[in-house]
Scaffold this motif. Structure first.
Motif, PDB file in Angstrom:
ATOM      1  N   SER A 171       3.655   1.810  -1.264  1.00  0.00           N
ATOM      2  CA  SER A 171       4.379   2.058  -2.505  1.00  0.00           C
ATOM      3  C   SER A 171       3.450   2.490  -3.633  1.00  0.00           C
ATOM      4  CB  SER A 171       5.146   0.793  -2.925  1.00  0.00           C
ATOM      5  OG  SER A 171       4.250  -0.288  -3.135  1.00  0.00           O
ATOM      6  N   ASN A 172       2.168   2.668  -3.329  1.00  0.00           N
ATOM      7  CA  ASN A 172       1.205   3.141  -4.316  1.00  0.00           C
ATOM      8  C   ASN A 172       1.320   4.658  -4.454  1.00  0.00           C
ATOM      9  OD1 ASN A 172      -1.609   4.409  -4.824  1.00  0.00           O
ATOM     10  ND2 ASN A 172      -1.814   2.320  -5.612  1.00  0.00           N
ATOM     11  N   GLU A 173       1.558   5.142  -5.665  1.00  0.00           N
ATOM     12  CA  GLU A 173       1.796   6.563  -5.892  1.00  0.00           C
ATOM     13  C   GLU A 173       0.611   7.423  -5.485  1.00  0.00           C
ATOM     14  OE1 GLU A 173       3.926   9.903  -6.896  1.00  0.00           O
ATOM     15  OE2 GLU A 173       4.668   7.840  -6.962  1.00  0.00           O
ATOM     16  N   ASP A 192       0.132   5.080 -11.787  1.00  0.00           N
ATOM     17  CA  ASP A 192       0.229   5.498 -10.382  1.00  0.00           C
ATOM     18  C   ASP A 192      -0.235   4.404  -9.432  1.00  0.00           C
ATOM     19  OD1 ASP A 192       1.229   7.921 -11.128  1.00  0.00           O
ATOM     20  OD2 ASP A 192      -0.657   9.024 -10.909  1.00  0.00           O
ATOM     21  N   LEU A 193      -0.911   3.412  -9.962  1.00  0.00           N
ATOM     22  CA  LEU A 193      -1.389   2.312  -9.118  1.00  0.00           C
ATOM     23  C   LEU A 193      -0.324   1.241  -8.919  1.00  0.00           C
ATOM     24  CD1 LEU A 193      -4.976   1.885 -10.629  1.00  0.00           C
ATOM     25  CD2 LEU A 193      -4.316   3.164  -8.585  1.00  0.00           C
ATOM     26  N   MET A 210       0.823  -1.205   0.000  1.00  0.00           N
ATOM     27  CA  MET A 210       0.000   0.000   0.000  1.00  0.00           C
ATOM     28  C   MET A 210       0.860   1.258   0.000  1.00  0.00           C
ATOM     29  SD  MET A 210      -3.306  -0.654   0.059  1.00  0.00           S
ATOM     30  CE  MET A 210      -4.127   0.661   0.933  1.00  0.00           C
ATOM     31  N   SER A 260       0.412   7.498  -1.681  1.00  0.00           N
ATOM     32  CA  SER A 260       1.582   8.208  -1.161  1.00  0.00           C
ATOM     33  C   SER A 260       1.395   9.713  -1.288  1.00  0.00           C
ATOM     34  CB  SER A 260       2.831   7.766  -1.921  1.00  0.00           C
ATOM     35  OG  SER A 260       3.962   8.493  -1.495  1.00  0.00           O
ATOM     36  N   PRO A 309       3.391  -0.358  -7.876  1.00  0.00           N
ATOM     37  CA  PRO A 309       4.351  -0.105  -6.796  1.00  0.00           C
ATOM     38  C   PRO A 309       5.522   0.738  -7.284  1.00  0.00           C
ATOM     39  CG  PRO A 309       3.735  -2.424  -6.870  1.00  0.00           C
ATOM     40  CD  PRO A 309       3.196  -1.798  -8.118  1.00  0.00           C
ATOM     41  N   SER A 310       5.961   1.653  -6.428  1.00  0.00           N
ATOM     42  CA  SER A 310       7.069   2.549  -6.775  1.00  0.00           C
ATOM     43  C   SER A 310       7.973   2.732  -5.570  1.00  0.00           C
ATOM     44  CB  SER A 310       6.513   3.904  -7.235  1.00  0.00           C
ATOM     45  OG  SER A 310       7.479   4.922  -7.147  1.00  0.00           O
TER      46      SER A 310
END
Length: 211
Positions: free
Chosen positions: A3-5, A181-182, A1, A8, A184-185
């Protein structure tokens, strides 16, 4: 969660946008810039370096050059046990401020503090001797809510001058690209982590009476 843009940005915005600039900043008695935006001049670095939060000293210097205050206070020591050690952060920032045109006689260094609470207490001691209480407080937008509470707690009349925004206003429509954006980042996870740290820090400071 974390890491979701999208999530975040929501969390970061909840901190950063608490002190959005409203019109022109006023003239005050001093500009105070918090540390955390530089790296020491250690080999093989040829000079002082800035990190993501290096906008703090650049913006503080700009405010001085715009005539918002006659003094620029740069704060921060450097703990030997944390990171690389080296010279105090205040020295880094003073050198950068001079490089961009702030006269050395207008710069005051607070070089002993190791956290935001000590920034506030030490700066209060320095400026009280000059009869100064009204300041522009410059730090990263994410860090501003906690910093404002701490500086007000020690008695400053402070006006927020945030910089280093991670979330900005824009009108660009990403269209289908927004689905990315959904995913992981690593950058989103880092920003989420830093925002959570700020909330935890503010809670702890409030519990011990520092904010």
């Amino acid at each position: 969660m974390g890491s979701n843009e999208f999530l975040s940005q929501l969390l970061v915005r909840s901190l950063e946008w608490q002190y959005l600039p409203k019109g022109n900043l006023p003239q005050v008695e001093a500009i105070v810039v918090l540390g955390g935006g530089t790296r020491p001049r250690l080999s093989p670095r040829p000079w002082y370096e800035v990190n993501e939060a290096g906008d703090r000293i650049l913006y503080g210097s700009l405010l001085y050059k715009q005539g918002h205050a006659p003094l620029l206070v740069v704060t921060g020591g450097r703990a030997e046990w944390y990171g690389e050690g080296g010279n105090p952060e205040s020295e880094d920032m003073a050198a950068i401020a001079e490089f961009v045109g702030v006269p050395s006689q207008a710069i005051i260094q607070e070089s002993q503090s190791l956290n935001t609470r000590e920034n506030a207490v030490n700066t209060k001691q320095i400026l009280s001797k000059r009869g100064i209480n009204q300041i522009l407080l410059v730090t990263s937008a994410l860090h501003m809510p906690r910093s404002m509470e701490i500086f007000r707690k020690v008695g400053f009349e402070c006006i927020a001058a945030p910089t280093d925004f991670l979330v900005v206003q824009h009108e660009n429509n990403k269209g289908w690209a927004s689905i990315l954006d959904l995913l992981p980042s690593a950058e989103a996870l880092k920003n989420t982590t830093n925002a959570i740290k700020e909330y935890i820090g503010l809670f702890i400071y409030q519990m011990v009476g520092w904010a």
